[in-house]
Design a protein around this motif. Structure first.
Motif, PDB file in Angstrom:
ATOM      1  N   THR A 185       9.903   9.730  -9.398  1.00  0.00           N
ATOM      2  CA  THR A 185       9.128  10.475 -10.188  1.00  0.00           C
ATOM      3  C   THR A 185       8.772   9.887 -11.592  1.00  0.00           C
ATOM      4  N   SER A 186       9.064   8.560 -11.843  1.00  0.00           N
ATOM      5  CA  SER A 186       8.990   7.868 -13.013  1.00  0.00           C
ATOM      6  C   SER A 186       7.177   7.465 -12.927  1.00  0.00           C
ATOM      7  N   ILE A 187       6.837   7.406 -14.068  1.00  0.00           N
ATOM      8  CA  ILE A 187       5.417   6.864 -14.187  1.00  0.00           C
ATOM      9  C   ILE A 187       5.055   5.336 -13.928  1.00  0.00           C
ATOM     10  N   ALA A 188       6.228   4.482 -14.385  1.00  0.00           N
ATOM     11  CA  ALA A 188       6.176   3.096 -14.036  1.00  0.00           C
ATOM     12  C   ALA A 188       6.374   3.068 -12.366  1.00  0.00           C
ATOM     13  N   TYR A 189       7.195   3.734 -11.756  1.00  0.00           N
ATOM     14  CA  TYR A 189       7.096   3.651 -10.217  1.00  0.00           C
ATOM     15  C   TYR A 189       5.768   3.891  -9.670  1.00  0.00           C
ATOM     16  N   ARG A 190       5.250   5.233 -10.013  1.00  0.00           N
ATOM     17  CA  ARG A 190       3.828   5.369  -9.460  1.00  0.00           C
ATOM     18  C   ARG A 190       2.769   4.619  -9.711  1.00  0.00           C
ATOM     19  N   ARG A 191       2.694   3.986 -10.939  1.00  0.00           N
ATOM     20  CA  ARG A 191       1.772   3.008 -11.288  1.00  0.00           C
ATOM     21  C   ARG A 191       1.880   1.832 -10.497  1.00  0.00           C
ATOM     22  N   THR A 192       3.358   1.209 -10.145  1.00  0.00           N
ATOM     23  CA  THR A 192       3.505   0.165  -9.333  1.00  0.00           C
ATOM     24  C   THR A 192       2.964   0.289  -7.971  1.00  0.00           C
ATOM     25  N   SER A 193       3.514   1.771  -7.282  1.00  0.00           N
ATOM     26  CA  SER A 193       3.267   2.047  -6.033  1.00  0.00           C
ATOM     27  C   SER A 193       1.761   2.044  -5.802  1.00  0.00           C
ATOM     28  N   GLU A 194       1.049   2.427  -6.796  1.00  0.00           N
ATOM     29  CA  GLU A 194      -0.317   2.556  -6.700  1.00  0.00           C
ATOM     30  C   GLU A 194      -1.229   1.231  -6.465  1.00  0.00           C
ATOM     31  N   THR A 195      -0.583   0.343  -7.454  1.00  0.00           N
ATOM     32  CA  THR A 195      -1.274  -1.098  -7.528  1.00  0.00           C
ATOM     33  C   THR A 195      -0.674  -1.944  -6.161  1.00  0.00           C
ATOM     34  N   LEU A 196       0.565  -1.697  -5.760  1.00  0.00           N
ATOM     35  CA  LEU A 196       0.835  -2.401  -4.479  1.00  0.00           C
ATOM     36  C   LEU A 196      -0.024  -1.593  -3.351  1.00  0.00           C
ATOM     37  N   SER A 197      -0.275  -0.589  -3.388  1.00  0.00           N
ATOM     38  CA  SER A 197      -1.030   0.091  -2.260  1.00  0.00           C
ATOM     39  C   SER A 197      -2.682  -0.358  -2.149  1.00  0.00           C
ATOM     40  N   GLN A 198      -3.153  -0.612  -3.448  1.00  0.00           N
ATOM     41  CA  GLN A 198      -4.311  -1.121  -3.575  1.00  0.00           C
ATOM     42  C   GLN A 198      -4.433  -2.615  -3.095  1.00  0.00           C
ATOM     43  N   ALA A 199      -3.320  -3.332  -3.528  1.00  0.00           N
ATOM     44  CA  ALA A 199      -3.297  -4.750  -3.246  1.00  0.00           C
ATOM     45  C   ALA A 199      -3.320  -5.065  -1.820  1.00  0.00           C
ATOM     46  N   SER A 200      -2.543  -4.135  -1.074  1.00  0.00           N
ATOM     47  CA  SER A 200      -2.384  -3.954   0.406  1.00  0.00           C
ATOM     48  C   SER A 200      -3.599  -3.759   1.117  1.00  0.00           C
ATOM     49  N   LEU A 201      -4.410  -2.648   0.573  1.00  0.00           N
ATOM     50  CA  LEU A 201      -5.727  -2.668   1.308  1.00  0.00           C
ATOM     51  C   LEU A 201      -6.675  -3.527   1.228  1.00  0.00           C
ATOM     52  N   LYS A 202      -6.546  -4.319   0.086  1.00  0.00           N
ATOM     53  CA  LYS A 202      -7.547  -5.369  -0.137  1.00  0.00           C
ATOM     54  C   LYS A 202      -6.980  -6.483   0.579  1.00  0.00           C
ATOM     55  N   ALA A 203      -5.946  -6.858   0.639  1.00  0.00           N
ATOM     56  CA  ALA A 203      -5.408  -8.054   1.715  1.00  0.00           C
ATOM     57  C   ALA A 203      -5.704  -7.647   3.108  1.00  0.00           C
ATOM     58  N   THR A 204      -5.698  -6.412   3.515  1.00  0.00           N
ATOM     59  CA  THR A 204      -5.742  -6.233   5.103  1.00  0.00           C
ATOM     60  C   THR A 204      -7.537  -6.193   5.311  1.00  0.00           C
ATOM     61  N   ALA A 205      -8.174  -5.630   4.100  1.00  0.00           N
ATOM     62  CA  ALA A 205      -9.824  -5.978   4.141  1.00  0.00           C
ATOM     63  C   ALA A 205      -9.909  -7.538   4.307  1.00  0.00           C
ATOM     64  N   ALA A 206      -9.259  -8.284   3.687  1.00  0.00           N
ATOM     65  CA  ALA A 206      -9.507  -9.735   3.419  1.00  0.00           C
ATOM     66  C   ALA A 206      -9.190 -10.310   4.815  1.00  0.00           C
ATOM     67  N   PHE A 207      -7.930 -10.129   5.574  1.00  0.00           N
ATOM     68  CA  PHE A 207      -7.647 -10.508   6.673  1.00  0.00           C
ATOM     69  C   PHE A 207      -8.530 -10.204   7.974  1.00  0.00           C
TER      70      PHE A 207
END
Length: 198
Positions: free
Chosen positions: A97-119
């Motif tokens: 529930t911490s803000i840092a965890y949510r921000r990190t999770s969102e960033t990793l999710s966006q990176a994952s989507l971008k990597a999937t699109a690139a592949f």
């Protein structure tokens, strides 16, 4: 007893504290405590005894409460392992529930989507390139019979055939071979001359 306390008090005062460097410990000793009267000393001693008694009483109460707590947990079936699991679960919930965890999770999710699109794009590009190569290969193999029937290719094929017959040793006399035209190698039934396949 007061003499013993004075001696231990003097030793404590002269001992350097943790982190105190050698320069300050060698320097002049601190001024002695202000002189107190016998009555003040007596009052301080009584207060000291009272505080020590309170500490001892509180320690006994704390021990009794801890024992009571242990009995209640035992009756409820709460074990140390269960407590550890509960603590871990609670800590994990606090982390998620911490803000840092949510921000990190969102960033990793966006990176994952971008990597999937690139592949995916890279895979599509490779597939298109392979299709192009495959199409060119099919076009090339389809044009081979037409190329083989072209006059230039026929001329080249005839020259190679002539050279081949001249270089092949025969069993007849070499002098006779020079005078004669090439033997039946140019006839249609010869295995050396192949008809183009359509």
């Amino acid at each position: 007893m007061e003499d013993a306390e004075k001696g231990s008090q003097e030793r404590l005062d002269s001992a350097p504290e943790v982190g105190e460097d050698a320069v300050t410990s060698v320097g002049p000793s601190p001024p002695p405590p202000p002189a107190i009267t016998e009555e003040e000393r007596q009052e301080l001693q009584e207060e000291l005894d009272k505080v020590e008694d309170e500490i001892q009483t509180l320690s006994q109460v704390l021990a009794a409460k801890e024992k009571q707590l242990a009995d209640i947990k035992r009756k409820l079936g709460v074990t140390a392992l269960n407590e550890l699991k509960q603590n871990i679960t609670k800590t994990w919930q606090e982390v998620t529930t911490s803000i840092a965890y949510r921000r990190t999770s969102e960033t990793l999710s966006q990176a994952s989507l971008k990597a999937t699109a690139a592949f995916s794009n890279m895979g599509s590009a490779i597939s298109r390139k392979l299709e192009d190569v495959s199409t060119q290969s099919l076009q090339h193999s389809a044009s081979m019979p037409a190329m083989r029937n072209a006059p230039t290719f026929k001329s080249f094929e005839d020259k190679v055939e002539t050279l081949k017959t001249k270089m092949t040793p025969s069993t007849s006399d070499p002098v006779d071979e020079e005078r004669e035209d090439p033997p039946a190698a140019e006839s249609e039934g010869s295995p050396l001359h192949e008809e183009p396949m359509d």
